[in-house]
Design an enzyme around this catalytic site. Structure first.
Site, PDB file in Angstrom:
ATOM      1  N   ASP A   9      38.711  33.156  44.102  1.00 39.09           N
ATOM      2  CA  ASP A   9      38.059  34.158  43.283  1.00 39.09           C
ATOM      3  C   ASP A   9      37.978  35.407  44.172  1.00 39.09           C
ATOM      4  O   ASP A   9      38.039  35.304  45.399  1.00 39.09           O
ATOM      5  CB  ASP A   9      36.657  33.653  42.901  1.00 39.09           C
ATOM      6  CG  ASP A   9      35.839  34.720  42.212  1.00 39.09           C
ATOM      7  OD1 ASP A   9      36.349  35.330  41.264  1.00 39.09           O
ATOM      8  OD2 ASP A   9      34.689  34.945  42.640  1.00 39.09           O
ATOM      9  N   LEU A  10      37.886  36.580  43.563  1.00 32.49           N
ATOM     10  CA  LEU A  10      37.890  37.809  44.376  1.00 32.49           C
ATOM     11  C   LEU A  10      36.459  38.300  44.684  1.00 32.49           C
ATOM     12  O   LEU A  10      36.027  38.290  45.840  1.00 32.49           O
ATOM     13  CB  LEU A  10      38.677  38.898  43.627  1.00 32.49           C
ATOM     14  CG  LEU A  10      38.776  40.255  44.305  1.00 32.49           C
ATOM     15  CD1 LEU A  10      39.590  40.179  45.590  1.00 32.49           C
ATOM     16  CD2 LEU A  10      39.418  41.278  43.352  1.00 32.49           C
ATOM     17  N   ASP A  11      35.736  38.699  43.612  1.00 31.58           N
ATOM     18  CA  ASP A  11      34.386  39.259  43.777  1.00 31.58           C
ATOM     19  C   ASP A  11      33.433  38.218  44.347  1.00 31.58           C
ATOM     20  O   ASP A  11      33.202  37.188  43.725  1.00 31.58           O
ATOM     21  CB  ASP A  11      33.829  39.712  42.412  1.00 31.58           C
ATOM     22  CG  ASP A  11      34.627  40.847  41.794  1.00 31.58           C
ATOM     23  OD1 ASP A  11      34.650  41.928  42.390  1.00 31.58           O
ATOM     24  OD2 ASP A  11      35.220  40.645  40.725  1.00 31.58           O
ATOM     25  N   THR A  17      32.043  42.914  46.058  1.00 25.98           N
ATOM     26  CA  THR A  17      32.020  43.982  45.056  1.00 25.98           C
ATOM     27  C   THR A  17      30.812  43.880  44.138  1.00 25.98           C
ATOM     28  O   THR A  17      30.585  44.774  43.329  1.00 25.98           O
ATOM     29  CB  THR A  17      33.309  43.962  44.205  1.00 25.98           C
ATOM     30  OG1 THR A  17      33.622  42.606  43.960  1.00 25.98           O
ATOM     31  CG2 THR A  17      34.449  44.658  44.894  1.00 25.98           C
ATOM     32  N   LYS A  45      27.289  37.507  37.613  1.00 25.98           N
ATOM     33  CA  LYS A  45      28.336  37.017  38.525  1.00 25.98           C
ATOM     34  C   LYS A  45      29.367  36.180  37.775  1.00 25.98           C
ATOM     35  O   LYS A  45      28.995  35.210  37.106  1.00 25.98           O
ATOM     36  CB  LYS A  45      27.726  36.175  39.640  1.00 25.98           C
ATOM     37  CG  LYS A  45      27.332  36.983  40.844  1.00 25.98           C
ATOM     38  CD  LYS A  45      27.032  36.080  42.015  1.00 25.98           C
ATOM     39  CE  LYS A  45      26.458  36.862  43.176  1.00 25.98           C
ATOM     40  NZ  LYS A  45      25.935  35.984  44.216  1.00 25.98           N
ATOM     41  N   ARG A  49      33.336  41.647  31.551  1.00 27.01           N
ATOM     42  CA  ARG A  49      32.708  42.973  31.396  1.00 27.01           C
ATOM     43  C   ARG A  49      31.862  43.067  30.120  1.00 27.01           C
ATOM     44  O   ARG A  49      30.703  43.480  30.162  1.00 27.01           O
ATOM     45  CB  ARG A  49      33.798  44.056  31.400  1.00 27.01           C
ATOM     46  CG  ARG A  49      33.270  45.451  31.625  1.00 27.01           C
ATOM     47  CD  ARG A  49      34.396  46.466  31.598  1.00 27.01           C
ATOM     48  NE  ARG A  49      35.460  46.148  32.550  1.00 27.01           N
ATOM     49  CZ  ARG A  49      36.667  46.700  32.528  1.00 27.01           C
ATOM     50  NH1 ARG A  49      36.968  47.592  31.619  1.00 27.01           N
ATOM     51  NH2 ARG A  49      37.582  46.352  33.426  1.00 27.01           N
ATOM     52  N   SER A 114      40.827  35.720  39.380  1.00 23.69           N
ATOM     53  CA  SER A 114      39.626  36.532  39.142  1.00 23.69           C
ATOM     54  C   SER A 114      39.589  37.078  37.727  1.00 23.69           C
ATOM     55  O   SER A 114      40.618  37.471  37.182  1.00 23.69           O
ATOM     56  CB  SER A 114      39.608  37.712  40.124  1.00 23.69           C
ATOM     57  OG  SER A 114      38.675  38.681  39.707  1.00 23.69           O
ATOM     58  N   ALA A 115      38.380  37.138  37.161  1.00 21.94           N
ATOM     59  CA  ALA A 115      38.216  37.681  35.807  1.00 21.94           C
ATOM     60  C   ALA A 115      38.345  39.199  35.793  1.00 21.94           C
ATOM     61  O   ALA A 115      38.469  39.805  34.729  1.00 21.94           O
ATOM     62  CB  ALA A 115      36.846  37.295  35.274  1.00 21.94           C
ATOM     63  N   SER A 116      38.340  39.822  36.960  1.00 23.49           N
ATOM     64  CA  SER A 116      38.306  41.285  37.004  1.00 23.49           C
ATOM     65  C   SER A 116      39.631  41.929  36.605  1.00 23.49           C
ATOM     66  O   SER A 116      40.698  41.565  37.095  1.00 23.49           O
ATOM     67  CB  SER A 116      37.928  41.765  38.407  1.00 23.49           C
ATOM     68  OG  SER A 116      38.029  43.174  38.451  1.00 23.49           O
ATOM     69  N   ASN A 118      40.150  44.880  37.431  1.00 22.44           N
ATOM     70  CA  ASN A 118      40.375  45.830  38.522  1.00 22.44           C
ATOM     71  C   ASN A 118      40.906  45.158  39.784  1.00 22.44           C
ATOM     72  O   ASN A 118      40.885  45.751  40.862  1.00 22.44           O
ATOM     73  CB  ASN A 118      39.061  46.558  38.836  1.00 22.44           C
ATOM     74  CG  ASN A 118      38.603  47.416  37.678  1.00 22.44           C
ATOM     75  OD1 ASN A 118      39.313  48.328  37.264  1.00 22.44           O
ATOM     76  ND2 ASN A 118      37.439  47.128  37.125  1.00 22.44           N
ATOM     77  N   LYS A 145      35.965  32.215  32.346  1.00 16.52           N
ATOM     78  CA  LYS A 145      35.368  31.058  33.011  1.00 16.52           C
ATOM     79  C   LYS A 145      34.066  30.727  32.278  1.00 16.52           C
ATOM     80  O   LYS A 145      33.387  31.661  31.865  1.00 16.52           O
ATOM     81  CB  LYS A 145      35.064  31.379  34.482  1.00 16.52           C
ATOM     82  CG  LYS A 145      36.295  31.746  35.314  1.00 16.52           C
ATOM     83  CD  LYS A 145      35.886  32.340  36.667  1.00 16.52           C
ATOM     84  CE  LYS A 145      37.099  32.823  37.457  1.00 16.52           C
ATOM     85  NZ  LYS A 145      36.771  33.466  38.728  1.00 16.52           N
ATOM     86  N   GLU A 169      35.071  29.556  45.002  1.00 17.37           N
ATOM     87  CA  GLU A 169      34.311  30.263  43.947  1.00 17.37           C
ATOM     88  C   GLU A 169      32.855  30.499  44.329  1.00 17.37           C
ATOM     89  O   GLU A 169      32.231  29.636  44.920  1.00 17.37           O
ATOM     90  CB  GLU A 169      34.305  29.405  42.685  1.00 17.37           C
ATOM     91  CG  GLU A 169      35.134  29.908  41.556  1.00 17.37           C
ATOM     92  CD  GLU A 169      34.709  31.239  40.947  1.00 17.37           C
ATOM     93  OE1 GLU A 169      33.602  31.728  41.204  1.00 17.37           O
ATOM     94  OE2 GLU A 169      35.507  31.786  40.190  1.00 17.37           O
ATOM     95  N   ASP A 170      32.317  31.661  43.927  1.00 19.17           N
ATOM     96  CA  ASP A 170      30.897  31.932  44.206  1.00 19.17           C
ATOM     97  C   ASP A 170      30.034  31.881  42.950  1.00 19.17           C
ATOM     98  O   ASP A 170      28.810  31.997  43.046  1.00 19.17           O
ATOM     99  CB  ASP A 170      30.724  33.308  44.873  1.00 19.17           C
ATOM    100  CG  ASP A 170      30.961  34.445  43.901  1.00 19.17           C
ATOM    101  OD1 ASP A 170      31.935  34.365  43.120  1.00 19.17           O
ATOM    102  OD2 ASP A 170      30.184  35.421  43.904  1.00 19.17           O
TER     103      ASP A 170
END
Ligand code: G6P
Ligand code: MG
Length: 221
Positions: A9-11, A17, A45, A49, A114-116, A118, A145, A169-170
């Site tokens: 996962d990214l964020d 972020t 988290k 969006r 990642s769900a982002s 961006n 997710k 994952e966080d």
């Protein structure tokens, strides 16, 4: 080693972020006169969006038309982009680069899940745009997710069976998504929150290949 791929996962795992998301949501909430706190931000988290906006509107007991919801989500995203556009490689979380390079060194494939929407911008800003073998992000998928779609897509892009992948994952929803995908899941954060993960670490600086092999073995791989 039966493990062939690692999906990150990214964020909150590779970069922090969450604080930029908070700054942008807070700016919007202030404008809407909704009292939005850092504690509330925990609920966002790993959440998409539009779903994040709906949580904030729920906190403020506010209902808006579809059109206005889209407008506010776009406004928040413009502010968010303004913040992340100023990110630098210094903002990569400790241990991330070392661990990913260790995995790559032994032929384990690495991907982002990642769900982002961006994701590309952020990876580019922190100088990680050429590091991953595959990137599955909010532009690639339709189901958020805890649906496993994002991780299954990443595994497919890597050409690896889901059972041979581990996810980092966080977010609670992200841990569930990984388990729903039939993957090993290493939670990044607190044991008290990520209770369903196979193992939990406080950050990627707390793991290496040897430890990962152990976790994979204990988890039945
Ligand atoms: C990640 C973050 C969420 C964010 C979502 C969508 O899952 O943890 O806080 O809402 O991505 O991000 P985006 O950049 O597309 O608005
Ligand atoms: Mg996250």
């Amino acid at each position: 080693m039966k493990l062939k791929g690692c999906i990150f996962d990214l964020d909150g795992v590779i970069v922090d972020t969450a604080r930029y998301h908070f700054m942008a949501w807070k700016r919007l909430a202030d404008q809407l006169k909704i009292h939005f706190t850092e504690d509330n931000n925990e609920r966002l988290k790993g959440v998409s969006r539009m779903d994040s906006l709906d949580i904030i509107l729920e906190i403020g007991d506010m209902r808006l038309s579809e059109e206005l919801r889209k407008e506010y989500a776009n406004l928040k995203n413009r502010w968010y982009i303004e913040y992340v556009s100023r990110m630098t490689p210094d903002e990569i979380l400790p241990g991330s680069l070392e661990f990913i390079n260790e995995l790559k060194g032994v032929g384990i494939k690495v991907a982002i899940g990642s769900a982002s929407k961006n994701t590309s911008l952020i990876l580019e800003r922190v100088g990680m745009n050429n590091l991953f073998d595959a990137i599955a992000d909010g532009n690639t998928i339709t189901r958020a997710k805890p649906d496993p779609e994002i991780f299954l897509t990443a595994a497919k892009m890597l050409g690896i069976e889901p059972e041979r992948c581990a996810v980092f994952e966080d977010a609670v929803a992200g841990v569930q998504a990984a388990l729903n995908a039939g993957m090993i899941c290493i939670g990044v954060g607190s044991h008290n929150i990520l209770t369903e993960a196979h193992s939990v670490i406080s950050g990627l600086n707390m793991i290496n290949l040897k430890k990962l092999e152990k976790i994979a073995k204990i988890s039945g791989l």
